[in-house]
Design a protein around this motif. Structure first.
Motif, PDB file in Angstrom:
ATOM      1  N   ARG A  30       0.842  -1.089   0.009  1.00 39.79           N
ATOM      2  CA  ARG A  30      -0.021  -0.036  -0.039  1.00 39.79           C
ATOM      3  C   ARG A  30       0.934   1.253   0.037  1.00 39.79           C
ATOM      4  O   ARG A  30       0.678   2.198  -0.447  1.00 39.79           O
ATOM      5  CB  ARG A  30      -0.957   0.053   1.149  1.00 39.79           C
ATOM      6  N   LEU A  31       1.764   1.353   0.667  1.00 39.71           N
ATOM      7  CA  LEU A  31       2.894   2.326   0.777  1.00 39.71           C
ATOM      8  C   LEU A  31       3.482   2.735  -0.418  1.00 39.71           C
ATOM      9  O   LEU A  31       3.549   3.553  -1.019  1.00 39.71           O
ATOM     10  CB  LEU A  31       4.004   1.740   1.763  1.00 39.71           C
ATOM     11  N   ARG A  32       3.906   1.619  -1.292  1.00 42.80           N
ATOM     12  CA  ARG A  32       4.502   1.872  -2.684  1.00 42.80           C
ATOM     13  C   ARG A  32       3.475   2.278  -3.755  1.00 42.80           C
ATOM     14  O   ARG A  32       3.783   3.288  -4.551  1.00 42.80           O
ATOM     15  CB  ARG A  32       5.081   0.516  -3.149  1.00 42.80           C
ATOM     16  N   ALA A  33       2.435   1.694  -3.526  1.00 45.35           N
ATOM     17  CA  ALA A  33       1.273   2.296  -4.416  1.00 45.35           C
ATOM     18  C   ALA A  33       0.832   3.911  -4.156  1.00 45.35           C
ATOM     19  O   ALA A  33       0.666   4.748  -4.985  1.00 45.35           O
ATOM     20  CB  ALA A  33      -0.021   1.574  -4.148  1.00 45.35           C
ATOM     21  N   ALA A  34       1.037   4.158  -2.885  1.00 41.64           N
ATOM     22  CA  ALA A  34       0.636   5.781  -2.421  1.00 41.64           C
ATOM     23  C   ALA A  34       1.851   6.533  -3.015  1.00 41.64           C
ATOM     24  O   ALA A  34       1.582   7.456  -3.592  1.00 41.64           O
ATOM     25  CB  ALA A  34       0.562   5.952  -1.046  1.00 41.64           C
TER      26      ALA A  34
ATOM     27  N   GLU B   4     -10.469   8.577  -0.217  1.00 39.74           N
ATOM     28  CA  GLU B   4     -11.240   7.263   0.584  1.00 39.74           C
ATOM     29  C   GLU B   4     -10.247   6.636   1.181  1.00 39.74           C
ATOM     30  O   GLU B   4     -10.755   6.123   2.363  1.00 39.74           O
ATOM     31  CB  GLU B   4     -11.973   6.714  -0.729  1.00 39.74           C
ATOM     32  N   ARG B   5      -9.137   6.338   0.862  1.00 39.23           N
ATOM     33  CA  ARG B   5      -8.212   5.277   1.381  1.00 39.23           C
ATOM     34  C   ARG B   5      -7.749   6.113   2.849  1.00 39.23           C
ATOM     35  O   ARG B   5      -7.742   5.211   3.700  1.00 39.23           O
ATOM     36  CB  ARG B   5      -7.018   5.018   0.591  1.00 39.23           C
ATOM     37  N   SER B   6      -7.596   7.127   2.616  1.00 43.27           N
ATOM     38  CA  SER B   6      -7.059   8.001   3.995  1.00 43.27           C
ATOM     39  C   SER B   6      -7.967   7.756   4.762  1.00 43.27           C
ATOM     40  O   SER B   6      -7.626   7.853   6.058  1.00 43.27           O
ATOM     41  CB  SER B   6      -6.928   9.523   3.430  1.00 43.27           C
ATOM     42  N   ALA B   7      -9.339   7.740   4.680  1.00 42.89           N
ATOM     43  CA  ALA B   7     -10.345   7.710   5.614  1.00 42.89           C
ATOM     44  C   ALA B   7     -10.347   6.062   6.406  1.00 42.89           C
ATOM     45  O   ALA B   7     -10.766   6.131   7.474  1.00 42.89           O
ATOM     46  CB  ALA B   7     -11.900   7.778   5.198  1.00 42.89           C
TER      47      ALA B   7
ATOM     48  N   ASP C 219       0.554   8.921   5.954  1.00 45.56           N
ATOM     49  CA  ASP C 219       1.302  10.041   5.518  1.00 45.56           C
ATOM     50  C   ASP C 219       1.612  10.131   4.122  1.00 45.56           C
ATOM     51  O   ASP C 219       1.601  11.166   3.486  1.00 45.56           O
ATOM     52  CB  ASP C 219       2.596  10.101   6.442  1.00 45.56           C
ATOM     53  N   MET C 220       1.912   8.948   3.469  1.00 45.42           N
ATOM     54  CA  MET C 220       2.125   8.816   2.251  1.00 45.42           C
ATOM     55  C   MET C 220       1.169   9.226   1.087  1.00 45.42           C
ATOM     56  O   MET C 220       0.898   9.808   0.303  1.00 45.42           O
ATOM     57  CB  MET C 220       2.775   7.684   1.771  1.00 45.42           C
ATOM     58  N   LEU C 221      -0.208   8.909   1.667  1.00 42.21           N
ATOM     59  CA  LEU C 221      -1.409   9.350   0.948  1.00 42.21           C
ATOM     60  C   LEU C 221      -1.823  10.837   0.825  1.00 42.21           C
ATOM     61  O   LEU C 221      -1.824  11.337  -0.007  1.00 42.21           O
ATOM     62  CB  LEU C 221      -2.565   8.499   1.730  1.00 42.21           C
TER      63      LEU C 221
ATOM     64  N   SER D  23     -10.173  13.660  10.461  1.00 41.86           N
ATOM     65  CA  SER D  23      -8.813  13.976  10.839  1.00 41.86           C
ATOM     66  C   SER D  23      -8.027  14.036   9.644  1.00 41.86           C
ATOM     67  O   SER D  23      -7.272  15.116   9.329  1.00 41.86           O
ATOM     68  CB  SER D  23      -8.702  12.975  11.838  1.00 41.86           C
ATOM     69  N   GLN D  24      -7.974  13.183   8.643  1.00 45.50           N
ATOM     70  CA  GLN D  24      -7.050  13.154   7.756  1.00 45.50           C
ATOM     71  C   GLN D  24      -7.351  14.161   6.473  1.00 45.50           C
ATOM     72  O   GLN D  24      -6.297  14.735   6.223  1.00 45.50           O
ATOM     73  CB  GLN D  24      -7.096  11.824   7.014  1.00 45.50           C
TER      74      GLN D  24
END
Length: 258
Positions: free
Chosen positions: A34-38, A55-58, A67-69, A98-99
């Motif tokens: 997920r980190l690499r995708a972001a 949406e993923r941030s939520a 943080d990467m998102l 929050s995000q």
């Protein structure tokens, strides 16, 4: 520090198949994937990513992925991200609010200021409130700083150490407008409010002072002086559950939230 949004380059835009693979990777059970995708969505910005990033941030459980998102969203034009983020700050989901607020503070577009409402600044969820405080001090117009300081001051004494530190940092960032408000708060009946106000005032005048030391000193002051109307210096009944020694120092040597 804010990041300059990138204008999507049609010659570098990912192909539909690549886009779909990246979006699927954002949902992978492995946080490293997920980190690499972001990272990929921010490295090559594309309008098709924006809704999925928000949406993923939520829902993203890992801080470093969130943080990467946020970084990826700042790489997209504000014209694309801002409308969706402004919707998200009104979400019923606390992490979504929050995000979104956190991302708005990084984008730092002044058009977002009207979305920073008193309800967000006093949100019952500490993470939402902390994000709102940080966003507010970045976005507030100069002629509204005093009003913002007054609203933030209503939260003095709230929460645990991290929440109190975030509020103090937000107040100190406003500078001069908070001085009379902090002075008034140091005379509040609530000892938690007084101690937090004293610690914040110390940080305002000595930014290099550590918050833990500032709050400990403020609590000792409150313990020794008592309530504003107590001429005998007797601590208020609601002062603290932490025992103090003869010098007003917590006996266990540890700071506890005021």
């Amino acid at each position: 520090m804010t990041t300059t949004p990138q204008t999507p380059d049609p010659t570098r835009s990912p192909q539909p198949q690549q886009t779909q693979q990246t979006l699927q990777a954002l949902q992978d059970t492995n946080p490293s994937i997920r980190l690499r995708a972001a990272l990929a969505t921010g490295t090559t910005p594309d309008p098709r990513y924006v809704d999925h990033l928000i949406e993923r941030s939520a829902t993203e459980p890992e801080f470093y992925v969130r943080d990467m998102l946020t970084w990826a969203l700042t790489r997209h034009p504000a014209a694309l991200t801002l409308p969706r983020l402004l919707q998200e700050v009104r979400s019923e989901r606390t992490q979504a609010r929050s995000q979104a607020l956190h991302t708005l503070s990084k984008i730092a577009d002044p058009h977002a200021w009207p979305a920073i409402t008193p309800d967000l600044l006093t949100d019952t969820d500490d993470e939402v409130a902390r994000s709102a405080w940080r966003a507010a001090v970045v976005l507030v117009p100069q002629d509204e700083e005093t009003a913002l300081a007054a609203t933030l001051a209503t939260q003095l004494g709230r929460g645990e150490r991290e929440t109190q530190l975030s509020l103090s940092q937000a107040l100190v960032a406003l500078g001069t407008p908070i001085e009379p408000i902090l002075h008034e708060a140091t005379n509040a009946q609530d000892p938690h409010v007084r101690a937090h106000a004293l610690a914040t005032r110390q940080l305002l005048h000595d930014p290099d002072a550590g918050f833990t030391l500032a709050i400990e000193e403020a609590k000792r002051t409150v313990a020794l002086t008592g309530t504003p109307h107590d001429t005998q210096g007797t601590p208020h009944d609601g002062h603290s559950n932490t025992p103090y020694d003869g010098q007003g120092t917590p006996q266990d040597g540890q700071w506890t939230p005021c």
